[in-house]
Write a protein that holds these residues in place. Structure first.
Motif, PDB file in Angstrom:
ATOM      1  N   ILE A  19      14.236  27.422 -17.762  1.00 23.94           N
ATOM      2  CA  ILE A  19      13.188  27.291 -16.755  1.00 23.94           C
ATOM      3  C   ILE A  19      11.967  26.580 -17.339  1.00 23.94           C
ATOM      4  N   GLU A  20      11.581  26.967 -18.543  1.00 21.84           N
ATOM      5  CA  GLU A  20      10.461  26.280 -19.203  1.00 21.84           C
ATOM      6  C   GLU A  20      10.803  24.815 -19.453  1.00 21.84           C
ATOM      7  N   GLY A  21      12.043  24.564 -19.859  1.00 19.66           N
ATOM      8  CA  GLY A  21      12.463  23.185 -20.093  1.00 19.66           C
ATOM      9  C   GLY A  21      12.403  22.344 -18.835  1.00 19.66           C
ATOM     10  N   ALA A  22      12.794  22.944 -17.709  1.00 22.32           N
ATOM     11  CA  ALA A  22      12.741  22.218 -16.438  1.00 22.32           C
ATOM     12  C   ALA A  22      11.302  21.876 -16.059  1.00 22.32           C
ATOM     13  N   GLY A  23      10.382  22.790 -16.319  1.00 19.65           N
ATOM     14  CA  GLY A  23       8.977  22.525 -16.003  1.00 19.65           C
ATOM     15  C   GLY A  23       8.419  21.348 -16.781  1.00 19.65           C
ATOM     16  N   TRP A  24       8.712  21.294 -18.085  1.00 19.33           N
ATOM     17  CA  TRP A  24       8.218  20.185 -18.893  1.00 19.33           C
ATOM     18  C   TRP A  24       8.907  18.865 -18.545  1.00 19.33           C
ATOM     19  N   LEU A  25      10.203  18.921 -18.262  1.00 12.75           N
ATOM     20  CA  LEU A  25      10.910  17.711 -17.868  1.00 12.75           C
ATOM     21  C   LEU A  25      10.327  17.140 -16.576  1.00 12.75           C
ATOM     22  N   ALA A  26       9.990  18.011 -15.624  1.00 10.25           N
ATOM     23  CA  ALA A  26       9.408  17.552 -14.363  1.00 10.25           C
ATOM     24  C   ALA A  26       8.053  16.887 -14.579  1.00 10.25           C
ATOM     25  N   ILE A  27       7.263  17.418 -15.497  1.00 10.10           N
ATOM     26  CA  ILE A  27       5.956  16.808 -15.792  1.00 10.10           C
ATOM     27  C   ILE A  27       6.147  15.407 -16.376  1.00 10.10           C
ATOM     28  N   ILE A  28       7.113  15.262 -17.265  1.00  6.17           N
ATOM     29  CA  ILE A  28       7.385  13.953 -17.864  1.00  6.17           C
ATOM     30  C   ILE A  28       7.834  12.956 -16.796  1.00  6.17           C
ATOM     31  N   ILE A  29       8.773  13.384 -15.946  1.00  9.63           N
ATOM     32  CA  ILE A  29       9.289  12.496 -14.905  1.00  9.63           C
ATOM     33  C   ILE A  29       8.216  12.161 -13.883  1.00  9.63           C
ATOM     34  N   GLY A  30       7.406  13.147 -13.504  1.00  5.07           N
ATOM     35  CA  GLY A  30       6.331  12.903 -12.547  1.00  5.07           C
ATOM     36  C   GLY A  30       5.309  11.912 -13.065  1.00  5.07           C
ATOM     37  N   GLY A  31       4.902  12.071 -14.330  1.00  9.82           N
ATOM     38  CA  GLY A  31       3.939  11.140 -14.911  1.00  9.82           C
ATOM     39  C   GLY A  31       4.495   9.729 -15.005  1.00  9.82           C
ATOM     40  N   PHE A  32       5.761   9.620 -15.388  1.00  9.98           N
ATOM     41  CA  PHE A  32       6.399   8.307 -15.473  1.00  9.98           C
ATOM     42  C   PHE A  32       6.476   7.654 -14.092  1.00  9.98           C
ATOM     43  N   THR A  33       6.791   8.434 -13.082  1.00  6.69           N
ATOM     44  CA  THR A  33       6.874   7.917 -11.716  1.00  6.69           C
ATOM     45  C   THR A  33       5.555   7.301 -11.277  1.00  6.69           C
ATOM     46  N   ILE A  34       4.483   7.969 -11.571  1.00  7.42           N
ATOM     47  CA  ILE A  34       3.166   7.456 -11.172  1.00  7.42           C
ATOM     48  C   ILE A  34       2.838   6.159 -11.910  1.00  7.42           C
ATOM     49  N   CYS A  35       3.016   6.156 -13.225  1.00  8.97           N
ATOM     50  CA  CYS A  35       2.609   4.999 -14.031  1.00  8.97           C
ATOM     51  C   CYS A  35       3.455   3.757 -13.756  1.00  8.97           C
ATOM     52  N   PRO A  55       0.815  -1.225   0.000  1.00  9.67           N
ATOM     53  CA  PRO A  55       0.000   0.000   0.000  1.00  9.67           C
ATOM     54  C   PRO A  55       0.846   1.272   0.000  1.00  9.67           C
ATOM     55  N   PHE A  56       1.952   1.255   0.748  1.00  6.18           N
ATOM     56  CA  PHE A  56       2.800   2.442   0.802  1.00  6.18           C
ATOM     57  C   PHE A  56       3.506   2.684  -0.526  1.00  6.18           C
ATOM     58  N   ILE A  57       3.944   1.592  -1.178  1.00 10.30           N
ATOM     59  CA  ILE A  57       4.591   1.732  -2.486  1.00 10.30           C
ATOM     60  C   ILE A  57       3.630   2.367  -3.484  1.00 10.30           C
ATOM     61  N   PHE A  58       2.375   1.930  -3.463  1.00 10.58           N
ATOM     62  CA  PHE A  58       1.363   2.401  -4.415  1.00 10.58           C
ATOM     63  C   PHE A  58       1.089   3.893  -4.241  1.00 10.58           C
ATOM     64  N   PHE A  59       0.702   4.284  -3.044  1.00 13.18           N
ATOM     65  CA  PHE A  59       0.313   5.680  -2.825  1.00 13.18           C
ATOM     66  C   PHE A  59       1.533   6.606  -2.776  1.00 13.18           C
ATOM     67  N   GLY A  60       2.674   6.090  -2.343  1.00  8.82           N
ATOM     68  CA  GLY A  60       3.885   6.898  -2.333  1.00  8.82           C
ATOM     69  C   GLY A  60       4.333   7.293  -3.731  1.00  8.82           C
ATOM     70  N   ALA A  61       4.226   6.357  -4.683  1.00  9.91           N
ATOM     71  CA  ALA A  61       4.612   6.657  -6.063  1.00  9.91           C
ATOM     72  C   ALA A  61       3.732   7.748  -6.653  1.00  9.91           C
TER      73      ALA A  61
END
Length: 493
Positions: free
Chosen positions: A188-204, A89-95
């Motif tokens: 700065i714009e590049g960092a924002g988009w990179l973070a969105i990509i990494i965040g989405g990948f982390t969740i999936c 459960p912690f692995i799931f919600f933590g990701a």
């Protein structure tokens, strides 16, 4: 080398390849987040103009909270009882939480003061690391209990390290991606988009170990006797004094007594100390060497320097993939301790090569040192995970408790502390050299010399001390198997 008889791993001790792969996906996510939060901090200096020392503090201060949250999360996971298990459960919600917070952290407001950016990233980073801990600590603990076999543990950790290295294959290109003129208006714009990509990948991807891995039953596994090699054959049996059982009372005091017993356990301290030194030395120069490549090898050309830094990181990651297989074989033939000596020594040679191969007249030579340096981390995280699993068995013999969460949380807090110290020290050292981003390619000769000296000398010293520490590590193959026999005899009763 004397011959050694190694019995086949029992069927019930084997981890199926698909489960190793899924557990390895957790390593990919874990390393990706660690590499991203460290590697993207350079944006605060190059993109927002923040003082390097403040940037270093932003890398270090949030990690201090992990000194409490990591062991607490380990304790909670060890003592949780749900129909889905102690870890999943912690692995799931933590990701999910880690991915969302990371994506939001890098959506940076424009034209703010340095003080605003400092507090914005400090608060956001603390929240991110809290979610990161909820995911990573139970995931690490799950790996320690997937198999009780001495060699299968190394095989499992080799797979997860191999998968984790894919993150380091992509991480060197983050700077190139963020400052791409073709894709973004600015860094700065590049960092924002990179973070969105990494965040989405982390969740999936981060939720997959929680969905598809099963926590092992607590039934004692069958065990086959092995004969160790000369490095381990002379090991005495587990002495009675070490095997004395320490009973811990249930309740609030259990956390503190378990925590103290963990940090006082000498074999575990040896592993933590060696990891801190090897990883800290690597991480300090992994960010520092980017400046050396840009301002020494390429005379201040950020675009060309970032490209070659990316290629250097790619070579390092590919080399590490190969190293993992070599380390697994070395561990089986030489023992885990001797294998550590060998791979860390090779990495020291690689660091020394930087002095020669970082050459403005022949820039392609900078691709040679990463091949040898890769042996350091490639061996470290293949061997250490397996050795900590052995430590967990030895601890159970003494305490009658399974504390994979506590051991894993403290160990990885040491890793994160090493990264924090490296980031903070890297910023301070950069100031010590006299580096001034405003000077561009006009850095002084003294500045360039000190940058090169720190880049080479620091990881050599830390790695050498780590070898000395592991010389006192007592849990060899023979002792580990005796511990397992005693545990199984106790469970059988």
């Amino acid at each position: 080398m004397h011959s050694k008889e190694i019995n086949k791993i029992a069927a019930e001790d084997r981890v199926p390849p698909i489960q190793k792969f899924i557990y390895g996906l957790g390593a990919f996510v874990n390393n990706l987040l660690g590499a991203a939060i460290g590697g993207m901090l350079i944006v605060l200096n190059l993109g927002l103009g923040m003082n390097p020392a403040l940037v270093g503090l932003l890398g270090a201060l949030p990690r201090l909270t992990d000194a409490l949250t990591d062991p607490l999360m380990g304790y909670i996971s060890d003592h949780s009882k749900t129909k889905w298990g102690r870890r999943r459960p912690f692995i799931f919600f933590g990701a999910i939480a880690a991915g969302l917070i990371f994506a939001m952290l890098w959506q940076v407001p424009r034209e703010q003061s340095e003080s605003f950016y400092f507090w914005f990233f400090l608060i956001g980073s603390v929240l991110f690391y809290l979610a990161y801990t909820v995911f990573a600590t139970p995931w690490v603990a799950l790996g320690y209990e997937l198999t009780p076999d001495y060699h299968e543990r190394t095989s499992l950790m080799a797979v997860q390290n191999f998968m984790g290295q894919i993150a380091w294959l992509t991480a060197p290109w983050f700077l190139w991606f963020m400052q791409s003129d073709l894709l973004f208006d600015d860094m700065i714009e590049g960092a924002g988009w990179l973070a969105i990509i990494i965040g989405g990948f982390t969740i999936c991807v981060g939720i997959l170990p929680a969905i598809f891995l099963k926590e092992p039953s607590k039934k004692p596994a069958k065990h086959t006797q092995i004969t160790a090699d000369t490095d381990e054959a002379n090991t005495n049996s587990v002495d009675k004094k070490e095997a004395n059982v320490e009973e811990f009372p249930a309740g609030v005091g259990d956390f503190f007594k378990g925590f103290l017993a963990t940090i006082k356990f000498k074999p575990f301290l040896s592993l933590c100390g060696a990891t801190f030194l090897v990883f800290n030395g690597f991480m300090m120069v992994s960010s520092f060497q980017t400046y050396v490549i840009i301002y020494y090898v390429f005379g201040g050309d950020q675009a060309l320097g970032a490209e070659y830094a990316g290629w250097s990181g790619t070579v390092s990651a590919i080399s590490t993939f190969c190293v993992i297989f070599i380390v697994t074989k070395l561990s089986a033939s030489l023992g885990k301790r001797r294998a550590f000596y060998a791979v860390t020594g090779i990495s020291i040679f690689g660091y020394a090569l930087k002095w020669i191969c970082y050459n403005p007249e022949h820039p392609l030579l900078l691709l040679i040192p990463p091949v040898f340096i890769a042996f350091g981390l490639g061996g470290l995280f293949t061997l250490m995970g397996s050795m900590i699993a052995d430590v967990c068995d030895f601890d159970e013999l003494k305490t009658r408790e399974r504390r994979e969460g506590m051991f894993g949380s403290i160990y990885w807090w040491v890793v994160k502390l090493g990264m924090a110290v490296a980031l903070a020290a890297g910023g301070v050292l950069l100031n010590v050299t006299g580096f001034d981003v405003a000077l561009g390619s006009a850095q002084t000769d003294d500045t360039i010399f000190l940058m090169r000296l720190f880049d080479v000398l620091i990881p050599i010293i830390t790695s050498a001390i780590a070898i000395w520490l592991i010389m006192g590590y007592p849990i060899t193959e023979a002792k580990a198997n005796e511990v397992r026999q005693e545990l199984e005899a106790r469970k059988a009763k």
